[in-house]
Every structure is written in structure tokens, then in C-alpha cells.
Design a protein around this motif. Structure first.
Motif, PDB file in Angstrom:
ATOM      1  N   GLN A 109      16.234  10.641  21.488  1.00 33.03           N
ATOM      2  CA  GLN A 109      17.326  10.910  20.564  1.00 33.03           C
ATOM      3  C   GLN A 109      17.939   9.621  20.026  1.00 33.03           C
ATOM      4  N   SER A 110      18.021   8.606  20.870  1.00 37.00           N
ATOM      5  CA  SER A 110      18.704   7.374  20.479  1.00 37.00           C
ATOM      6  C   SER A 110      17.826   6.452  19.661  1.00 37.00           C
ATOM      7  N   PHE A 111      16.563   6.276  20.086  1.00 38.26           N
ATOM      8  CA  PHE A 111      15.738   5.218  19.503  1.00 38.26           C
ATOM      9  C   PHE A 111      14.498   5.717  18.761  1.00 38.26           C
ATOM     10  N   VAL A 112      14.296   7.032  18.742  1.00 39.49           N
ATOM     11  CA  VAL A 112      13.234   7.610  17.931  1.00 39.49           C
ATOM     12  C   VAL A 112      13.839   8.391  16.769  1.00 39.49           C
ATOM     13  N   SER A 113      14.790   9.280  17.103  1.00 38.55           N
ATOM     14  CA  SER A 113      15.483  10.037  16.049  1.00 38.55           C
ATOM     15  C   SER A 113      16.695   9.293  15.509  1.00 38.55           C
ATOM     16  N   PHE A 114      17.104   8.215  16.182  1.00 35.42           N
ATOM     17  CA  PHE A 114      18.239   7.378  15.770  1.00 35.42           C
ATOM     18  C   PHE A 114      19.565   8.152  15.728  1.00 35.42           C
ATOM     19  N   ASN A 115      19.719   9.157  16.604  1.00 33.83           N
ATOM     20  CA  ASN A 115      20.998   9.844  16.778  1.00 33.83           C
ATOM     21  C   ASN A 115      21.764   9.137  17.898  1.00 33.83           C
ATOM     22  N   ASN A 125      29.449  10.323  14.773  1.00 31.60           N
ATOM     23  CA  ASN A 125      28.100  10.443  14.220  1.00 31.60           C
ATOM     24  C   ASN A 125      27.667   9.021  13.894  1.00 31.60           C
ATOM     25  N   TRP A 126      26.862   8.438  14.757  1.00 30.15           N
ATOM     26  CA  TRP A 126      26.595   7.004  14.724  1.00 30.15           C
ATOM     27  C   TRP A 126      25.128   6.766  14.352  1.00 30.15           C
ATOM     28  N   PRO A 127      24.826   6.620  13.080  1.00 27.51           N
ATOM     29  CA  PRO A 127      23.438   6.363  12.678  1.00 27.51           C
ATOM     30  C   PRO A 127      23.063   4.917  12.942  1.00 27.51           C
ATOM     31  N   LEU A 128      21.770   4.654  12.914  1.00 30.37           N
ATOM     32  CA  LEU A 128      21.316   3.283  13.108  1.00 30.37           C
ATOM     33  C   LEU A 128      21.777   2.391  11.957  1.00 30.37           C
ATOM     34  N   MET A 129      21.701   2.922  10.750  1.00 32.14           N
ATOM     35  CA  MET A 129      22.151   2.204   9.565  1.00 32.14           C
ATOM     36  C   MET A 129      23.293   2.984   8.930  1.00 32.14           C
ATOM     37  N   GLY A 130      24.295   2.269   8.451  1.00 36.16           N
ATOM     38  CA  GLY A 130      25.420   2.930   7.812  1.00 36.16           C
ATOM     39  C   GLY A 130      26.632   2.988   8.718  1.00 36.16           C
ATOM     40  N   ALA A 131      27.710   3.500   8.149  1.00 43.52           N
ATOM     41  CA  ALA A 131      28.978   3.541   8.866  1.00 43.52           C
ATOM     42  C   ALA A 131      29.045   4.752   9.794  1.00 43.52           C
ATOM     43  N   ALA A 132      29.688   4.558  10.946  1.00 41.82           N
ATOM     44  CA  ALA A 132      29.887   5.657  11.890  1.00 41.82           C
ATOM     45  C   ALA A 132      31.001   6.571  11.381  1.00 41.82           C
TER      46      ALA A 132
END
Length: 305
Positions: free
Chosen positions: A266-272, A52-59
Motif C-alpha cells: 500500500q505504501s510503496f507500490v500503490s503509493f497510499n 490522504n498522503w500521495p507520493l507526489m503532491g500536497a497532503a
């Protein structure tokens, strides 16, 4: 005699050892580029897909949950179905245009070089630039296509070609065929020119018509060329993104969202990012599988030594 013979063998062995090292040295720069810009990104994407790899924070490690999630994602399945339909339609349309063009420019005739250049010119235009150009051409107020249709009496008033799904999809297909058919034509042209003229002349003397020569001589001898053109066309269609993003923004009613467009969202709009990475790995697997099947199908019936 034995001593002198063994002495002459030593330089030969040294030359063989040097030549054995030359091959790997020559391909080392290309291999380094492949490893740095393809293998390592794919491996890192695979690692991301297990988190679960968010844009900010730890995976956070979640194993194969992202892959299980995609099977229950109705929007992803819709994008996959749309991409499959688009790929089939565009590939058939490109070959339907490119093959006759390749046959037309294959024979030596007056201005044939100019014909080849004119047909190939759209290929040098970037896909994003071509999409912007066709957005302008399809514009209901300042465009060219609508007034041209009205002048020909095909419509009563200039239509907004990008407002409905059917007309927007048709516009994108026409744009892609205009952009790509010249490149496919060049690939097919090389295959046509590789066919020995003696075989074609012998078939003609034996009474074979144009269709018979095309079906029983041209197509079998162009299997590898067709396979290359087919793989390039299918791969490019499955990876379609620019035309949908620029020309329709996925609309109307989000009906024109391709797989790559959905991965982008999913990757660059929802940041999933983890889920987007899993979708990317799944798409790569689909591309590899389709390419293998295409090569296998086009080799069926091919004579083997």
C-alpha cells in the motif's frame, strides 16, 4: 555545635544534588536515540495516517477516514488472518524445538560448547540471506531438498516446494524455525541456568520424576524467561516480511501476504502513504496489546509478596 553541624550538612546536600543529576545525564544519550528514532517517527506516522498522503503532491486532511477504511478492506483482513495463523504455528514450532535443545545443552557434557555454537550459528545469518539460501535449497532443478526427498523414497520426482501454498508455507516455517530456534534456545537456557540446583536436587530426592520437576518446578521458575522469549517470537512473527517477499513474493495466488507485506504494497507500490501509515499504527497497537496480554497471562498464578 549547631553551626558546625549545619556546615557539615551543606557538602552532603551538594553531593546529593550532583548524584541526582548523574542518572539523567547517563541515560540522556539513549533517551535522545529513542526520541529521534522511535518516538518522533511514530508521531509523524500518526500524523500521516490522518491525511490522504500521495507520493507526489500536497497532503490532504481526511481525519480518521483511513482507519475506517481498513475495517472494510477485505484484503487487509485476509492478511491479518494469515499473519495470525502464521504467528501461532511458527511460535509453537519454535518453542517445540528450542525448549528441548535448551534442556539438552544446559547440562555439562562433552562437546556441549560445540553443540551450542552449531545450534546458534543460523541466528547470525541475516533473514534475507537465509531466505535466499532456502530458495536455492528448494529449487526444483539445482536445489538440495527435492533430490534428498527423492533419494529417501518419499517422492517420485523432485517437487517444486514453492509452487503450492501448503509446501511453500511448510518450507517457510521450517526455514524460520531453523533460523530462530537457536536464539530462543539461548534465552531459555539462561532461565534454566538461573534455577538453583539445590531445588532440583531436593525435588529429585523427594521422588519427583522428570516430568513433575519440569511442570511444577522448572516452568514456574521460568515464567519471566518464557515471557521474554514468547514476546520476541510473537513480535517477530507478526512483523514477518522478508521470507514472504523473497521466497514467494506473496504467492501462490497472493495467499501468503502478511500484514507488513500488505503495508509495504500500500505504501510503496500503490503509493497510499497515508493509508499505509494508518495500517502501521494499527499494527503497532495490536503488538502492544498482545504483549500486555502475554505478560498478564504469564503472571497469573504467580505468587506475590
Amino acid at each position: 555545635m549547631t553551626g558546625s553541624g549545619s556546615n557539615t550538612l551543606l557538602p552532603r546536600r551538594k553531593r546529593r544534588r550532583k548524584s541526582n543529576w548523574r542518572g539523567p545525564l547517563y541515560i540522556a544519550p539513549a533517551m535522545a536515540l529513542v526520541i529521534v528514532f522511535f518516538v518522533m517517527p511514530v508521531l509523524f506516522t500518526g500524523w500521516m495516517s490522518l491525511h490522504n498522503w500521495p507520493l507526489m503532491g500536497a497532503a490532504r486532511w481526511i481525519g480518521f477516514n483511513n482507519y475506517f477504511r481498513m475495517f472494510n478492506d477485505s484484503r487487509f483482513m485476509t492478511a491479518l488472518n494469515f499473519t495470525a495463523c502464521y504467528t501461532v504455528i511458527v511460535t509453537v514450532a519454535i518453542f517445540a524445538v528450542a525448549f528441548p535443545l535448551a534442556i539438552f545443552v544446559e547440562k555439562e557434557r562433552q562437546f556441549v560448547s560445540a553443540y551450542r555454537t552449531i545450534i546458534f550459528l543460523p541466528v547470525v545469518v541475516g533473514l534475507a540471506t537465509a531466505s535466499l539460501l532456502w530458495v536455492w535449497l528448494a529449487n526444483v532443478d539445482s536445489g538440495f531438498i527435492g533430490p534428498a526427498l527423492k533419494a529417501l523414497g518419499l517422492v517420485e520426482k523432485s517437487p517444486n516446494l514453492l509452487a503450492t501454498f501448503d509446501t511453500a508455507f511448510l518450507t517457510i516455517v521450517v526455514m524460520v524455525v531453523w533460523k530462530i530456534a537457536g536464539f530462543t534456545m539461548i534465552i531459555l537456557l539462561t532461565g534454566l541456568q538461573a534455577i538453583p540446583s539445590e531445588l532440583t536436587e531436593a525435588a529429585r530426592i523427594d521422588g519427583a520424576g522428570r516430568w513433575q520437576r519440569f511442570r511444577h518446578l522448572t516452568l514456574p521458575l521460568m515464567r519471566k524467561t518464557i515471557a521474554l522469549a514468547l514476546i520476541v517470537s510473537v513480535t517477530g512473527s507478526i512483523l514477518a516480511f522478508d521470507q514472504f517477499y523473497i521466497m514467494t513474493s506473496g504467492g501462490p495466488q497472493n495467499k501468503m501476504i502478511s500484514v507488513v507485506y500488505y503495508i509495504f504494497n500500500q505504501s510503496f507500490v500503490s503509493f497510499n502513504l497515508g493509508y499505509g501509515a494508518a495500517l502501521s499504527i494499527a499494527l503497532l497497537s495490536i503488538l502492544v496489546a498482545i504483549s500486555i496480554v502475554q505478560l498478564w497471562l504469564l503472571r497469573v498464578g504467580e505468587e506475590r509478596p
